[in-house]
Design a protein around this motif. Structure first.
Motif, PDB file in Angstrom:
ATOM      1  N   GLY A  14       0.847  -1.095  -0.120  1.00 54.56           N
ATOM      2  CA  GLY A  14       0.011   0.087   0.174  1.00 54.56           C
ATOM      3  C   GLY A  14       0.779   1.205   0.110  1.00 54.56           C
ATOM      4  N   ALA A  15       0.472   2.303  -0.782  1.00 53.17           N
ATOM      5  CA  ALA A  15       1.149   3.593  -0.892  1.00 53.17           C
ATOM      6  C   ALA A  15       1.462   3.891   0.672  1.00 53.17           C
ATOM      7  CB  ALA A  15       0.076   4.704  -1.438  1.00 53.17           C
ATOM      8  N   PRO A  16       2.477   4.944   0.664  1.00 55.59           N
ATOM      9  CA  PRO A  16       2.839   5.594   2.058  1.00 55.59           C
ATOM     10  C   PRO A  16       1.585   6.134   2.764  1.00 55.59           C
ATOM     11  CG  PRO A  16       3.992   6.602   0.232  1.00 55.59           C
ATOM     12  CD  PRO A  16       3.192   5.479  -0.528  1.00 55.59           C
ATOM     13  N   GLY A  17       1.198   5.715   3.888  1.00 55.48           N
ATOM     14  CA  GLY A  17       0.148   6.288   4.630  1.00 55.48           C
ATOM     15  C   GLY A  17      -1.177   5.599   4.501  1.00 55.48           C
ATOM     16  N   SER A  18      -1.058   4.599   3.510  1.00 54.33           N
ATOM     17  CA  SER A  18      -2.452   3.730   3.172  1.00 54.33           C
ATOM     18  C   SER A  18      -2.875   3.133   4.476  1.00 54.33           C
ATOM     19  CB  SER A  18      -2.091   2.949   2.085  1.00 54.33           C
ATOM     20  OG  SER A  18      -1.150   1.934   2.478  1.00 54.33           O
ATOM     21  N   GLY A  19      -1.954   2.917   5.514  1.00 54.20           N
ATOM     22  CA  GLY A  19      -2.763   2.299   6.828  1.00 54.20           C
ATOM     23  C   GLY A  19      -2.139   0.977   7.106  1.00 54.20           C
ATOM     24  N   SER A  39       9.656  -3.222   8.015  1.00 55.95           N
ATOM     25  CA  SER A  39      11.091  -2.735   7.430  1.00 55.95           C
ATOM     26  C   SER A  39      11.011  -1.255   7.948  1.00 55.95           C
ATOM     27  CB  SER A  39      11.126  -2.640   6.143  1.00 55.95           C
ATOM     28  OG  SER A  39      10.168  -2.437   5.039  1.00 55.95           O
ATOM     29  N   GLY A  40      10.131  -0.364   7.622  1.00 59.18           N
ATOM     30  CA  GLY A  40      10.073   0.906   8.278  1.00 59.18           C
ATOM     31  C   GLY A  40      10.555   1.123   9.440  1.00 59.18           C
ATOM     32  N   ASP A  41       9.648   0.416  10.483  1.00 59.47           N
ATOM     33  CA  ASP A  41      10.020   0.499  11.915  1.00 59.47           C
ATOM     34  C   ASP A  41      11.543   0.096  12.443  1.00 59.47           C
ATOM     35  OD1 ASP A  41       7.432   1.201  12.243  1.00 59.47           O
ATOM     36  OD2 ASP A  41       6.812  -0.517  13.075  1.00 59.47           O
ATOM     37  N   TYR A  60      18.700   7.830   2.506  1.00 56.97           N
ATOM     38  CA  TYR A  60      17.819   7.544   1.876  1.00 56.97           C
ATOM     39  C   TYR A  60      16.388   8.203   2.168  1.00 56.97           C
ATOM     40  CZ  TYR A  60      21.219   4.816  -0.340  1.00 56.97           C
ATOM     41  OH  TYR A  60      22.355   4.093  -1.065  1.00 56.97           O
ATOM     42  N   ILE A  61      16.062   7.756   3.443  1.00 59.77           N
ATOM     43  CA  ILE A  61      14.722   7.945   3.989  1.00 59.77           C
ATOM     44  C   ILE A  61      14.544   9.530   3.947  1.00 59.77           C
ATOM     45  CG2 ILE A  61      13.348   7.809   6.051  1.00 59.77           C
ATOM     46  CD1 ILE A  61      14.598   5.342   6.601  1.00 59.77           C
ATOM     47  N   VAL A  62      15.154  10.405   4.461  1.00 58.41           N
ATOM     48  CA  VAL A  62      14.984  11.819   4.186  1.00 58.41           C
ATOM     49  C   VAL A  62      14.579  12.508   2.937  1.00 58.41           C
ATOM     50  CG1 VAL A  62      16.124  12.510   6.418  1.00 58.41           C
ATOM     51  CG2 VAL A  62      17.582  12.641   4.175  1.00 58.41           C
ATOM     52  N   LYS A  65      13.601   8.175  -0.735  1.00 59.77           N
ATOM     53  CA  LYS A  65      13.993   7.386  -1.726  1.00 59.77           C
ATOM     54  C   LYS A  65      14.099   5.923  -1.070  1.00 59.77           C
ATOM     55  CE  LYS A  65      17.283   9.996  -4.560  1.00 59.77           C
ATOM     56  NZ  LYS A  65      18.790  10.446  -4.555  1.00 59.77           N
ATOM     57  N   LEU A  66      14.003   4.820  -1.815  1.00 58.79           N
ATOM     58  CA  LEU A  66      14.199   3.449  -1.396  1.00 58.79           C
ATOM     59  C   LEU A  66      15.601   3.269  -1.188  1.00 58.79           C
ATOM     60  CD1 LEU A  66      11.637   1.302  -3.590  1.00 58.79           C
ATOM     61  CD2 LEU A  66      11.378   2.359  -1.361  1.00 58.79           C
ATOM     62  N   LEU A  67      15.856   2.492  -0.076  1.00 58.26           N
ATOM     63  CA  LEU A  67      17.243   1.729   0.075  1.00 58.26           C
ATOM     64  C   LEU A  67      17.643   0.865  -0.892  1.00 58.26           C
ATOM     65  CD1 LEU A  67      16.773   2.951   3.112  1.00 58.26           C
ATOM     66  CD2 LEU A  67      17.908   1.094   4.041  1.00 58.26           C
ATOM     67  N   VAL A 147       1.629   3.969  16.022  1.00 57.29           N
ATOM     68  CA  VAL A 147       1.130   5.122  15.069  1.00 57.29           C
ATOM     69  C   VAL A 147       0.208   5.943  15.677  1.00 57.29           C
ATOM     70  CG1 VAL A 147       2.533   4.685  13.135  1.00 57.29           C
ATOM     71  CG2 VAL A 147       0.154   3.976  13.255  1.00 57.29           C
ATOM     72  N   TYR A 148       0.236   7.377  15.589  1.00 55.51           N
ATOM     73  CA  TYR A 148      -1.147   7.858  16.095  1.00 55.51           C
ATOM     74  C   TYR A 148      -1.213   8.963  15.040  1.00 55.51           C
ATOM     75  CZ  TYR A 148       0.076   5.950  20.704  1.00 55.51           C
ATOM     76  OH  TYR A 148       0.520   5.227  21.704  1.00 55.51           O
ATOM     77  N   ASN A 149      -2.443   9.699  15.213  1.00 50.49           N
ATOM     78  CA  ASN A 149      -2.584  10.701  14.213  1.00 50.49           C
ATOM     79  C   ASN A 149      -3.643  11.758  15.000  1.00 50.49           C
ATOM     80  OD1 ASN A 149      -5.113  12.185  12.426  1.00 50.49           O
ATOM     81  ND2 ASN A 149      -3.544  11.400  10.920  1.00 50.49           N
ATOM     82  N   TYR A 152      -7.471  11.184  13.945  1.00 53.53           N
ATOM     83  CA  TYR A 152      -7.803   9.778  13.867  1.00 53.53           C
ATOM     84  C   TYR A 152      -7.972   9.093  14.996  1.00 53.53           C
ATOM     85  CZ  TYR A 152      -8.739   5.145  11.662  1.00 53.53           C
ATOM     86  OH  TYR A 152      -9.444   4.137  11.367  1.00 53.53           O
ATOM     87  N   ASN A 153      -6.660   9.079  15.690  1.00 49.72           N
ATOM     88  CA  ASN A 153      -6.366   8.103  16.734  1.00 49.72           C
ATOM     89  C   ASN A 153      -5.352   9.095  17.652  1.00 49.72           C
ATOM     90  OD1 ASN A 153      -4.241   7.641  15.036  1.00 49.72           O
ATOM     91  ND2 ASN A 153      -3.895   5.513  15.845  1.00 49.72           N
ATOM     92  N   PRO A 154      -5.709  10.047  18.148  1.00 53.70           N
ATOM     93  CA  PRO A 154      -4.683  10.836  19.086  1.00 53.70           C
ATOM     94  C   PRO A 154      -4.325   9.804  20.336  1.00 53.70           C
ATOM     95  CG  PRO A 154      -6.903  11.661  19.226  1.00 53.70           C
ATOM     96  CD  PRO A 154      -7.109  10.630  18.171  1.00 53.70           C
ATOM     97  N   LYS A 181       7.601  12.666  -3.281  1.00 59.64           N
ATOM     98  CA  LYS A 181       8.904  11.775  -3.707  1.00 59.64           C
ATOM     99  C   LYS A 181       8.432  10.148  -3.470  1.00 59.64           C
ATOM    100  CE  LYS A 181      12.726  10.508  -5.295  1.00 59.64           C
ATOM    101  NZ  LYS A 181      12.626  10.185  -6.545  1.00 59.64           N
ATOM    102  N   ARG A 182       7.980   9.869  -1.803  1.00 58.22           N
ATOM    103  CA  ARG A 182       7.622   8.510  -1.357  1.00 58.22           C
ATOM    104  C   ARG A 182       6.617   8.067  -2.344  1.00 58.22           C
ATOM    105  NH1 ARG A 182       6.429   9.837   4.244  1.00 58.22           N
ATOM    106  NH2 ARG A 182       5.598   7.673   4.399  1.00 58.22           N
ATOM    107  N   LEU A 183       5.525   8.675  -2.877  1.00 61.47           N
ATOM    108  CA  LEU A 183       4.453   8.269  -3.665  1.00 61.47           C
ATOM    109  C   LEU A 183       4.949   7.698  -4.970  1.00 61.47           C
ATOM    110  CD1 LEU A 183       1.689   8.051  -2.873  1.00 61.47           C
ATOM    111  CD2 LEU A 183       0.994  10.336  -3.520  1.00 61.47           C
TER     112      LEU A 183
END
Ligand code: G5P
Ligand code: MG
Length: 228
Positions: A14-19, A39-41, A60-62, A65-67, A147-149, A152-154, A181-183
């Protein structure tokens, strides 16, 4: 809770932020037999601990870009091997790896050596238009990956993790610019990755504008194939 009759080995796409992270924690609560690796964690923990690898990953992350495949594959497969995950009876979930067909081939190779395989790949299909706001309001607890938002889920106490009370942080890559860029990176690699899993017959898609809509669909898909 849900009990598995067959060992589930699932990858969330799923896209970045897709959940992906959000669905992962819900599934872990619902299915006690399941373990997960993101992997991101792992990378964010490496960055926090200021390891050599963390320093390299951050460059890469900043940039969104993918590693390089070799680097991330070594890291994740090392974690997989260190756990008891390679036993054919183990049930687990991957979030964020594999992201390219090269990574997918490497994982399949490793699993094959242990008579295991990935048996479900689910793409979370969320409209791009609803995602940007989500990640601008995201806060994370790096040690656990929670993760929090803010909407949505403070967190129960602003700025602090619900379970440990430790401080929450913003991700380096959760800005509008890096998100774009991530997208792009996601769209570049995802089609061929999906084709790869389509060919092996394990790909499904669940669509929805919110995680509350997606979760029951995802759980349904899992229980219809693996549950009692
Ligand atoms: P990551 O860490 O894998 P991404 O970009 O794939 O990062 P991300 O951003 O972690 O994915 P997610 O996990 O899909 O997104 O989404 P999430 O965290 O659950 O939800 C996003 C936010 O929305 C949260 O604040 C959540 O609370 C909120 N939310 C959830 N549902 C809803 C809802 O219904 N409504 C609302 N309003 N909010 C909601 O990768 C990061 C980087 O690491 C490297 C790359 O550099 C990558 O860019 N990397 C790799 N590089 C190469 N190969 C790999 N395999 C790599 N893996 C990582
Ligand atoms: Mg995530």
């Amino acid at each position: 809770t849900t009990r598995l009759l067959k060992p589930l080995r699932i990858l969330l796409l799923g896209a970045p932020g897709s959940g992906k992270g959000t669905q992962t924690s819900r599934l872990l609560k619902e299915i006690p037999q399941l373990s997960s690796i993101s992997s991101g964690d792992i990378l964010r923990q490496e960055i926090k601990s200021e390891s050599e690898l963390g320093r390299e990953a951050a460059t890469y992350i900043v940039q969104g870009k993918l590693l390089p495949d070799v680097l991330i594959t070594r890291l994740v497969t090392f974690r997989l091997s260190a756990l008891t995950w390679l036993k054919p009876s183990a049930a687990w979930l991957l979030d964020g790896f594999p992201r390219t067909t090269t990574q997918a081939l490497a994982l399949d190779e490793l699993l094959k050596q242990h008579d295991a395989d990935l048996n479900l790949v689910v793409e979370l299909d969320v409209p791009e238009s609803v995602i940007l706001e989500r990640i601008e309001n995201r806060y994370v607890h790096v040690p656990s990956g929670r993760v929090y938002n803010l909407q949505y889920n403070p967190p129960k106490i602003p700025g602090l993790d619900d379970i440990t009370g430790e401080p929450l942080t913003k991700r380096l890559d959760d800005t509008a610019q890096v998100f774009k860029k991530r997208l792009e990176e996601y769209n570049k690699t995802n089609e061929s990755l999906k084709k790869y899993y389509e060919r092996s017959g394990v790909l499904s898609t669940v669509s929805g504008e919110t995680s509350d809509i997606i979760f029951p669909k995802l759980l349904n898909l899992i229980t219809s194939q693996f549950g009692d």
